[in-house]
Each structure stands twice: as structure tokens, then as C-alpha cells.
Design an enzyme around this catalytic site. Structure first.
Site, PDB file in Angstrom:
ATOM      1  N   HIS A 371       1.020  13.019 -13.517  1.00 10.31           N
ATOM      2  CA  HIS A 371       0.801  12.157 -12.351  1.00 10.31           C
ATOM      3  C   HIS A 371       1.735  12.453 -11.191  1.00 10.31           C
ATOM      4  CE1 HIS A 371      -1.865   9.140 -14.324  1.00 10.31           C
ATOM      5  NE2 HIS A 371      -1.211   9.516 -15.401  1.00 10.31           N
ATOM      6  N   LYS A 562       1.511  -0.174  -1.062  1.00 14.91           N
ATOM      7  CA  LYS A 562       1.862   0.782  -2.108  1.00 14.91           C
ATOM      8  C   LYS A 562       3.355   0.651  -2.350  1.00 14.91           C
ATOM      9  CE  LYS A 562       0.169   3.960   0.758  1.00 14.91           C
ATOM     10  NZ  LYS A 562      -0.821   4.559  -0.125  1.00 14.91           N
ATOM     11  N   ARG A 563       3.868   1.247  -3.440  1.00 19.11           N
ATOM     12  CA  ARG A 563       5.306   1.224  -3.638  1.00 19.11           C
ATOM     13  C   ARG A 563       6.007   1.833  -2.424  1.00 19.11           C
ATOM     14  NH1 ARG A 563       7.412  -0.292  -8.777  1.00 19.11           N
ATOM     15  NH2 ARG A 563       9.400   0.323  -7.899  1.00 19.11           N
ATOM     16  N   LYS A 568       5.887   8.398   0.770  1.00 18.20           N
ATOM     17  CA  LYS A 568       4.708   7.653   1.216  1.00 18.20           C
ATOM     18  C   LYS A 568       4.809   7.293   2.706  1.00 18.20           C
ATOM     19  CE  LYS A 568       4.061   5.655  -3.429  1.00 18.20           C
ATOM     20  NZ  LYS A 568       2.725   6.046  -3.911  1.00 18.20           N
ATOM     21  N   THR A 670      -4.766   5.711  -5.349  1.00 19.21           N
ATOM     22  CA  THR A 670      -5.964   4.999  -5.766  1.00 19.21           C
ATOM     23  C   THR A 670      -6.219   3.815  -4.829  1.00 19.21           C
ATOM     24  OG1 THR A 670      -4.559   3.897  -7.396  1.00 19.21           O
ATOM     25  CG2 THR A 670      -6.009   5.632  -8.217  1.00 19.21           C
ATOM     26  N   LYS A 674      -9.716   2.067  -3.100  1.00 23.65           N
ATOM     27  CA  LYS A 674     -10.037   0.632  -3.076  1.00 23.65           C
ATOM     28  C   LYS A 674     -10.301   0.160  -1.643  1.00 23.65           C
ATOM     29  CE  LYS A 674      -7.008   0.223  -7.023  1.00 23.65           C
ATOM     30  NZ  LYS A 674      -5.604   0.062  -7.466  1.00 23.65           N
TER      31      LYS A 674
HETATM   32  C1  26W Z   1      10.347   8.257 -15.134  1.00 22.05           C
HETATM   33  C2  26W Z   1      10.152   7.357 -13.975  1.00 22.05           C
HETATM   34  C3  26W Z   1       8.758   7.375 -13.515  1.00 22.05           C
HETATM   35  C4  26W Z   1       8.005   6.224 -13.568  1.00 22.05           C
HETATM   36  C5  26W Z   1       6.716   6.247 -13.160  1.00 22.05           C
HETATM   37  C6  26W Z   1       8.203   8.539 -13.065  1.00 22.05           C
HETATM   38  C7  26W Z   1       6.913   8.566 -12.655  1.00 22.05           C
HETATM   39  C8  26W Z   1       6.167   7.423 -12.705  1.00 22.05           C
HETATM   40  C9  26W Z   1       4.719   7.456 -12.307  1.00 22.05           C
HETATM   41  C10 26W Z   1       4.157   8.815 -12.567  1.00 22.05           C
HETATM   42  C11 26W Z   1       4.501   7.007 -10.930  1.00 22.05           C
HETATM   43  C12 26W Z   1       3.054   6.819 -10.580  1.00 22.05           C
HETATM   44  O1  26W Z   1       2.529   5.734 -10.697  1.00 22.05           O
HETATM   45  N1  26W Z   1       2.398   7.875 -10.091  1.00 22.05           N
HETATM   46  C13 26W Z   1       1.118   7.717  -9.440  1.00 22.05           C
HETATM   47  O2  26W Z   1       0.050   7.851 -10.352  1.00 22.05           O
HETATM   48  C14 26W Z   1      -1.175   7.496  -9.730  1.00 22.05           C
HETATM   49  C15 26W Z   1      -2.259   7.545 -10.779  1.00 22.05           C
HETATM   50  O3  26W Z   1      -2.527   8.863 -11.140  1.00 22.05           O
HETATM   51  C16 26W Z   1      -1.474   8.400  -8.547  1.00 22.05           C
HETATM   52  O4  26W Z   1      -2.628   7.942  -7.910  1.00 22.05           O
HETATM   53  C17 26W Z   1      -0.304   8.406  -7.575  1.00 22.05           C
HETATM   54  O5  26W Z   1      -0.525   9.362  -6.549  1.00 22.05           O
HETATM   55  C18 26W Z   1       0.985   8.709  -8.304  1.00 22.05           C
HETATM   56  O6  26W Z   1       2.094   8.597  -7.433  1.00 22.05           O
END
Ligand code: 26W
Length: 829
Positions: A371, A562-563, A568, A670, A674
Site C-alpha cells: 500500500h 484525508k490523514r 498529501k 479511495t 467516494k
Molecule cells: C507501519 C506504519 C504504517 C501504518 C499504516 C505504515 C503504513 C500504513 C498504511 C499503508 C497507510 C495507508 O493507509 N495507506 C493507504 O492505503 C490505501 C489503500 O490501499 C491507499 O488508497 C492510500 O493511497 C495509501 O496511502
């Protein structure tokens, strides 16, 4: 592998399973006998619980039938392992999926209660950070809707993502307590409790056959107690489960470790079991390397694997030969990657299979979704930490790596550079275990989440893996469930769409393209824009309640939700707002349609600059909203505590969708899908799924701006200097300098300076200044388009019409056909 084509199921809601009077009776019955209250005393919370209980009766009936069908048909199933499931609220969703929403509305109405008020009583299940967790929730909705045998596995966090308060403009984190007053949907299953080992040491023994045997003597054992949340498919009969593990202490004392002289160590390392599932880590995209987080990951993987194997053995005993026919496990990012050595440990140490046989099973079982490409988000664990917590797993990882390195040597003889890159172990500084490499090596398929992202995974992140296994790396573009993200959150637009294209679009989202024919029809445009306006009025009311601000509903509602992260680029949006403010002050007749910029964003508590950006947005908002010289044309709103249930109110009311990440950084996004589905027009970069959205809606119906991935790479290669843009563009210089004064923070000059400094002395790592001018021009084009109502209405309609591709049913059909090889299972009475 045979490839069956599985299309998204084409079912429509059946007639409601309950009449209004039957549902009314059921609600009242639960009010009396479950809640011990009555119609006169009950408050909205009691009505909510009674309504949930009435609905849950039907849900559990469906669950029982589904489990029976899956058992008798001995179905192959996908096991979706995810540290996060961002479910949001369930009552409205479950009622919609059972086609009982209108019935319940009527029943409660007759009881003198407002369904809308009752729905507001439900706390969000916020067991996730953002996109990755919400994707998991959309996927299990689609799996149930498409009647696929599937189970979600995760962690039963006591506290989900923190609740955000804004105090004097700054983010404050408060604990989230989603189950304080009980959760009516979850069912505890103590009979399926599992034990999980931690710490201790590994003993090497020789078996009777002369074989080396490894035995792990754990220092600590904890219990995993499962809580099941039913997942109701739309109009289908399938009710799958989300199984979340809660950690409890076990009355375990390790005499083994004590006798081996390790007692003091074992005790010292004895984690308080309850802390393991206490709280969700709030970091989005930065890996912190915290011991408790690794324990959380192992805890839920070990429980889930034991559960999967128990179910397999019930049907197939000790015969492992059919395991990979029955079980496929999807790893949602690397967070559950420790499941790979855990399965090897079970097969080699416990089932006593040969290594090669075990590895064959393993690499036919796991598939991995990536991701993110951000280097700081790629998980790595110190080998020393793994050795302490999971000593046997570290040995297994070394063995996997040793054998893999031999394969690399064959393909690239003598090439130590490639070896160092592909090794699971990073040796440059402190020895680290790279979970991404482990996941690729241990899986039969690896996917990115949008076309461009998957291309970059192949080209930049894992190029040598792609050469070694050309079939392994692939793409599955993300999707969203149209049940929650149109049908339930936007009833007025749904009703309008029903009339135009028929009512089966929730499971056939391509049907929305039937709106295209009416996109330029004046009467339809009027209806569509009237729905949008009513949604804006409703959001304006929420904004007033949450912030006290009166917004102009005739303004453009421009939404970025979004976060909060530098990549971003909420601060690009903010700089542009400052530029507009300045233009209005310099020229009171500056020609622009009134606009309300609306933000929702949480920052990771330790991400200082992200919190500074939130503070800056709020301070700028305060100033602009109270400046009568501009506030009829420009307003800024920051809505606190952005979460799924707030998204459901914001998205239907948006005119403009801000998707402005630096090209190459947003894996997919995503929220972009939406917003477009609800008729918002995107202003965005050529990044993530924006590219595919642009392909679908066409260049006339989207505002694309800024550097492409190739241009970003070229600019960085040649040496990017943000000062060039600062000195060359008077507007950029003026707004950045403005941030350093005390104009927005009276008496506190410099309070917003960190935002400026990150963009100048900080090197502007996400090229905000390089894209500013293009963004500003694109915003002028947005303004111009909005002032032509017919043109805007057509664009908005075309966005809704062309979102068919982005249903999560299509994503799931891709996974099913190209990775999971599942067959739907009919659930009969
Ligand atoms: C280890 C810390 C950590 C925690 C969460 C690293 C990475 C994450 C996630 C991968 C963050 C996340 O939510 N990524 C998002 O995933 C979505 C679903 O595929 C994508 O639409 C977003 O672009 C992506 O940032």
C-alpha cells in the site's frame, strides 16, 4: 490454477424480511426484555440498542445459515489478515443491506422516534487509521455481497484511533472508547480462545530418526479471545464474519524457562497481556519500530493461523495435502507478514513436514498487497528485537533467507549488490529484518493498489524480484463499496439514480453510465444540483453545530479529507487559500465565485509538522472567517475528528474534491473515488487512482495539474531548489513571509513559521512550491467552470456516471479471478 470468471453478483434487494409491525414489535420487545426499560423512559441510546438487537436477530440467522453452507460445501475461503478494519457505524449499513431501512424508519416513526437521531447514537468502530483500514472494510462488504467464503482477521483494540479535539486551533488527542457502553454487534466466542507464545529460548534436539528438532520454550503465554462481528452482504444471504482477537493474560507459569535459569529474564519480559490489544497505533505511513507493535502483529497472526488450521483439520485431519486448495491468506500490507514464518514453524516444528514441503505450502498460501512506496513506511524490525520476542521465528527467517540467497546466486552469480538489496536481512547498520522482502519471497502474488502504483512497485521498489518472478507482481486497483458510499450516505441522489437507471446499480455500478445520456439534459441537471444543494444545506448545519461557523451554501464546497501528511499537501491547499485572501485584500473586486474550503484530517500525535499544519489551517480560518472584507467570498472550515461517519456527511455535499498529492506518492487514494461517485469534481495530480479516474471521466470532467511522476523524478535528479520558486514568484514569497508574521497569531509572531521553513530550509521534499503555480491556475479553471452552471452540472453528473470501475466488487472480482481462485457459495434456507 483454473481461471473462472466471477462477475460482480447482479442481485437486487429482496422484499424486506420483516413487516413494519413485526420490526416495531421486535424493537419494543428488546427495549423491554433486553434493556429493561420502556417506551416512555427510553432515550435515543436505548432506542438505538433495541433497534440493533432487533436487526441482529436477522443477522445472526443469516450468519448461522452461511456458516452451515460453508461447512457442508467444504468451501475454499480467503482469510483477509489486517491489523486495521475501519468499519464505521453498522446499524444503517446492516439495515440497508437487509433492505430494512425504510421499514425501520417507518417503525420508529410510529413509535415517536427519529431514525436519524437513533443512528447518531452509534459510536464509529474506528479500528483503523485511514485508507488501508477502510479498504479492508469495503472489501469484506463486497466479499459478503458477492457470496464469497471469506473471513476477516484483526485485532479487537480496546481503543481505536484517537478522538481529535481542536483547542485554540491545535489538535488534542483523546482516547476513543467505542465499546464503553457495550457493542451490540459483537459476539464473544470464548470456546475458540487460542494461546500465543512469546519470548523464551529455542532448544535444538535430535529426534529418533536422527532429524534435528527445534523446540521453542516460551517465556510467556497469552490468550487470544475472539469477538465476531457479522458482515452482512447486500441483498444476498451471505453473512460472513470479521473475527477480532482480544488479548488476555493466561495463568501460565513457565517452569521450563525457570529451570533453564531464564526465569528472571522471562519475568522481566513478561508483557502485561492486556496491553497487547489495548490501543491502535496512530501512525499512518511511518514505522516506529516499537516492540509492542510487533507483539500485536504476531499476536493476531498466531491466533488467526491457529483458527484457520483448527477449521481445516476439522474437515481434513492431519492430511496437509489439501491445505492450499482450501486456504488462501491475503496479507494487508506487511503488518501481518510474521504469519509467513509462523506457518513455517507450525509445519516444520509441529507437523514435522520437510522444509521444502512446508515452504511449498507456504508460498501457495500467502498473497501480499503493498500500500505504500514511502521508504519511512516500509516495515523493518531489528533482528535483536525479533530474537528476543520470537527467537524461533528469527531462525526460520534466516533459513528462508539462506535458501533464497542461493537462488539469487544462481540468477546473478557473484553479484553482491543485488544480494544485499534482495536479502531479507539489512546488514548496513544494525541488523534489520525487512518485512517487505519477506512478504514478496513468501507469497505467490504481490499486488499494488492502482495502475501507476503497481508499475512503480515493479520499477522502483522490487525490480529484481520482478525479474526473478515475472508473474508474481501485479495490480489490483482499489475500490469502494457503493452501498455505504452512495446508497446509504446519499439517499436523495440514490433515489434520483434509481429513477434514471434502475435500482440495481448498488451491485452493478456500471449501470451508472446510464446517467451519461442525461448529463446535458437541463431538467435532470436541475434535479441533480438540487440534491447537491440540499446536501450542502445539511452539511452547513453540521458545520454550524461543530464549529459555530455559518457557511454560504451558494459557495463552492471545496473538500480535502484525508490523514494529514506532507505528501498529501494540505499545505499546498493552504498556500492557495492565503493567495486568494491576499488577492481579495489587494483588490476587493477580485473576481471569484464564493468558496468554502473544508478540511478534515487527523495528524499522527508524534508528527509535529503535521500538527503545525492543522494549527496553521485553523489560525488562517479564524482570521479569514472574521474578516468582513473577504468573508462573503472566502471561508475556511476545519471539521474536528474526521472519521467514517463524518465522511458520510461531508462527501455528499462536496462540489470539489482535492486530490493533490505529489505525483508518485499516493498509492491509490479511495476518498477520491467516494467524492467523485457523489458528484464532486476532482482537482488533482496524475497520482494513484486519480489517473484512472481521469481515464474514466475524460479530460473535460476533471482538473489535472502539476508535475508528473517522470517530471518529479527529473526535477529531483537535477537538484530541486525551492528558493528558486520563492524568489521568482512574488505571490509565493508574500504568502510564505506572511506565515512568519503575527498576522494570523496575534502577539505570537513565528507561530506558523515551521510551515514556511519546511518549504525553504527544509528543502520542500514534496515539491509544494514547484506545483503551486499550476495548482493556482487549475483553481482558476475550477472557478470559471463553476460559474457556468450547465457546464458544472454536466461535469458533476459525468463524475457519478463514470465511477462504475471503482466499486469494490470489481476489485474483489479481480482478486477472486486472478489471485484467490474462489467460487461463490449459495446460502440456502
Ligand atoms: C507501519 C506504519 C504504517 C501504518 C499504516 C505504515 C503504513 C500504513 C498504511 C499503508 C497507510 C495507508 O493507509 N495507506 C493507504 O492505503 C490505501 C489503500 O490501499 C491507499 O488508497 C492510500 O493511497 C495509501 O496511502
Amino acid at each position: 490454477m483454473t481461471t473462472k470468471k466471477v462477475a460482480a453478483k447482479k442481485n437486487t434487494p429482496e422484499t424486506p424480511q420483516l413487516s413494519k409491525s413485526a420490526l416495531k414489535n421486535a424493537i419494543v420487545k428488546h427495549l423491554h426484555s433486553t434493556l429493561g426499560t420502556d417506551e416512555n423512559k427510553a432515550n435515543n441510546h436505548a432506542w438505538w440498542k433495541a433497534t440493533c438487537a432487533a436487526i441482529q436477530e436477522l443477522v445472526l440467522e443469516g450468519l448461522r445459515k452461511t456458516q452451515k453452507s460453508h461447512y457442508f460445501n467444504d468451501t475454499r475461503a480467503v482469510h483477509y489478515l489486517s491489523a486495521e478494519f475501519l468499519m464505521g457505524r453498522l446499524l444503517s449499513n446492516n439495515m440497508h443491506n437487509l433492505n430494512l431501512f425504510e421499514t425501520a424508519d417507518g417503525a420508529l416513526n410510529e413509535l415517536g422516534v427519529s431514525l436519524a437521531d437513533v443512528l447518531e447514537e452509534e459510536p464509529d468502530m474506528a479500528l483503523g487509521n485511514g485508507g488501508l483500514g477502510r479498504l479492508a472494510a469495503c472489501f469484506i462488504d463486497s466479499l459478503a455481497t458477492m457470496e464469497m467464503p471469506a473471513i476477516g482477521y484483526g485485532i479487537h483494540y480496546e481503543h481505536g484511533l484517537f478522538r481529535q479535539e481542536i483547542k485554540n486551533g491545535a489538535q488534542i488527542e483523546r482516547p476513543d472508547s467505542w465499546r464503553d457502553y457495550g457493542n451490540p454487534w459483537e459476539i464473544c466466542r470464548p470456546e475458540s480462545t487460542q494461546e500465543v507464545s512469546l519470548y523464551g529460548y529455542v532448544e535444538t534436539k535430535y529426534g529418533d530418526n536422527g532429524r534435528i528438532q527445534k523446540e521453542w520454550h516460551p517465556g510467556s503465554i497469552v490468550k487470544g479471545v475472539p469477538w465476531d462481528i457479522p458482515v452482512v452482504g447486500y441483498a444476498g444471504k451471505t453473512v460472513n464474519v470479521l473475527r477480532l482477537w482480544q488479548c488476555q493474560s493466561s495463568a501460565y507459569f513457565n517452569w521450563d524457562v525457570f529451570n533453564a535459569g531464564g526465569y528472571v529474564d522471562a519475568q522481566r519480559e513478561n508483557v502485561q497481556a492486556e496491553t497487547i490489544s489495548k490501543v491502535l497505533y496512530p501512525n499512518d505511513e511511518t514505522q516506529a519500530g516499537k516492540e509492542l507493535r510487533l507483539i500485536q502483529q504476531y499476536f493476531f497472526c498466531a491466533c488467526s493461523l491457529k483458527d484457520i488450521i483448527r477449521r481445516y483439520k476439522r474437515a481434513h485431519g492431519d492430511d496437509w495435502s489439501r491445505f492450499t486448495d482450501q486456504v488462501v491468506i491475503q496479507l494487508n500490507d506487511t503488518h501481518p507478514a510474521i504469519a509467513i514464518p509462523e506457518l513455517m514453524r507450525i509445519l516444520v516444528d509441529r507437523a514435522e513436514l520437510d522444509w521444502d514441503k512446508a515452504w511449498d505450502i507456504c508460498t501457495r498460501t500467502f498473497a501480499y498487497t503493498n500500500h505504500t512506496l514511502l521508504p519511512e513506511a516500509l516495515e523493518k524490525w531489528p533482528a535483536s528485537m525479533l530474537e528476543k520476542i520470537l527467537p524461533r521465528h528469527l531462525e526460520i527467517i534466516y533459513e528462508i533467507n539462506h535458501r533464497f540467497m542461493a537462488q539469487v546466486e544462481k540468477k546473478w552469480p557473484g553479484n553482491n549488490v543485488v544480494k544485499a538489496k534482495l536479502s531479507i536481512i539489512e546488514e548496513s547498520g544494525e541488523k534489520m529484518v525487512r518485512m517487505g522482502n519477506l512478504s514478496v519471497i513468501g507469497s505467490f502474488r504481490v499486488n499494488g493498489v492502482a495502475e501507476i502504483h503497481s508499475k512503480l512497485v515493479k520499477q522502483n521498489l522490487f525490480p529484481e524480484f520482478d525479474q526473478l518472478w515475472p508473474e508474481k507482481l501485479t495490480n489490483v486497483t482499489n475500490g469502494i463499496t457503493p452501498r455505504r458510499w452512495l446508497k446509504a450516505c446519499n439517499p436523495a441522489l440514490s433515489a434520483l439514480v434509481d429513477k434514471k437507471v434502475g435500482a440495481d446499480w448498488p451491485t452493478n455500478l456500471d449501470k451508472l453510465s446510464g446517467l451519461t445520456a442525461s448529463a446535458s439534459n437541463k431538467a435532470f441537471q436541475k434535479q441533480f444540483m438540487q440534491v447537491k444543494r440540499n446536501n450542502k444545506i445539511a452539511l452547513a448545519k453540521t458545520i454550524k453545530e461543530l464549529t459555530g461557523i455559518d457557511v454560504n451554501v451558494d459557495a463552492i464546497f471545496d473538500v480535502q479529507i484525508k490523514r494529514l501528511h506532507e505528501y498529501k499537501r494540505q499545505h499546498l491547499n493552504l498556500l492557495h487559500i492565503l493567495a486568494l485572501y491576499r488577492r481579495l485584500l489587494e483588490n476587493p473586486n477580485y473576481d471569484m465565485h464564493p468558496r468554502v474550503f473544508i478540511f478534515g484530517a487527523k495528524a499522527a500525535p508524534s508528527y509535529t509538522l503535521a500538527k503545525d499544519i492543522i494549527y496553521a489551517i485553523n489560525q488562517v480560518a479564524e482570521k479569514i472567517n472574521n474578516d468582513p472584507r473577504v468573508n462573503t467570498k472566502l471561508q475556511v472550515v476545519f471539521l474536528p475528528n474526521y472519521r467514517v461517519s463524518l465522511a458520510e456527511k461531508m462527501i455528499p455535499a462536496a462540489d470539489v474534491s482535492e486530490q493533490i498529492s505529489t505525483a508518485g506518492k499516493e498509492a491509490s487514494g479511495t476518498g477520491n473515488m467516494k467524492l467523485a461517485l457523489n458528484g464532486a469534481v476532482t482537482i488533482g495530480t496524475l497520482d494513484g487512482a486519480n489517473i484512472e479516474i481521469a481515464e474514466e471521466v475524460g479530460d473535460d470532467n476533471i482538473f489535472i495539474f502539476g508535475l508528473t511522476v517522470e517530471e518529479v523524478e527529473a526535477l529531483k535528479a537535477k537538484g530541486y531548489n525551492p528558493h528558486d520558486y520563492y524568489y521568482a514568484n512574488a505571490e509565493i514569497k508574500a504568502v510564505l513571509d506572511w506565515l512568519e508574521t503575527d498576522f494570523f497569531t496575534p502577539g505570537k509572531p513565528g507561530a506558523l513559521a515551521s510551515v514556511k521553513h519546511s518549504l525553504l530550509s527544509g528543502g520542500d521534499p514534496y515539491l509544494v512550491l514547484a506545483d503551486f503555480e499550476a495548482y493556482s491556475e487549475a483553481q482558476k479553471a475550477v472557478d470559471k467552470a463553476y460559474r457556468d452552471p450547465a457546464r458544472w452540472a454536466e461535469m458533476a453528473i459525468m463524475n457519478t456516471a463514470k465511477m462504475g470501475k471503482f466499486t469494490s466488487d470489481r476489485s474483489i472480482a479481480d482478486y477472486v479471478n486472478r489471485i484467490w481462485n474462489l467460487t461463490p457459495c449459495n446460502v440456502d434456507d
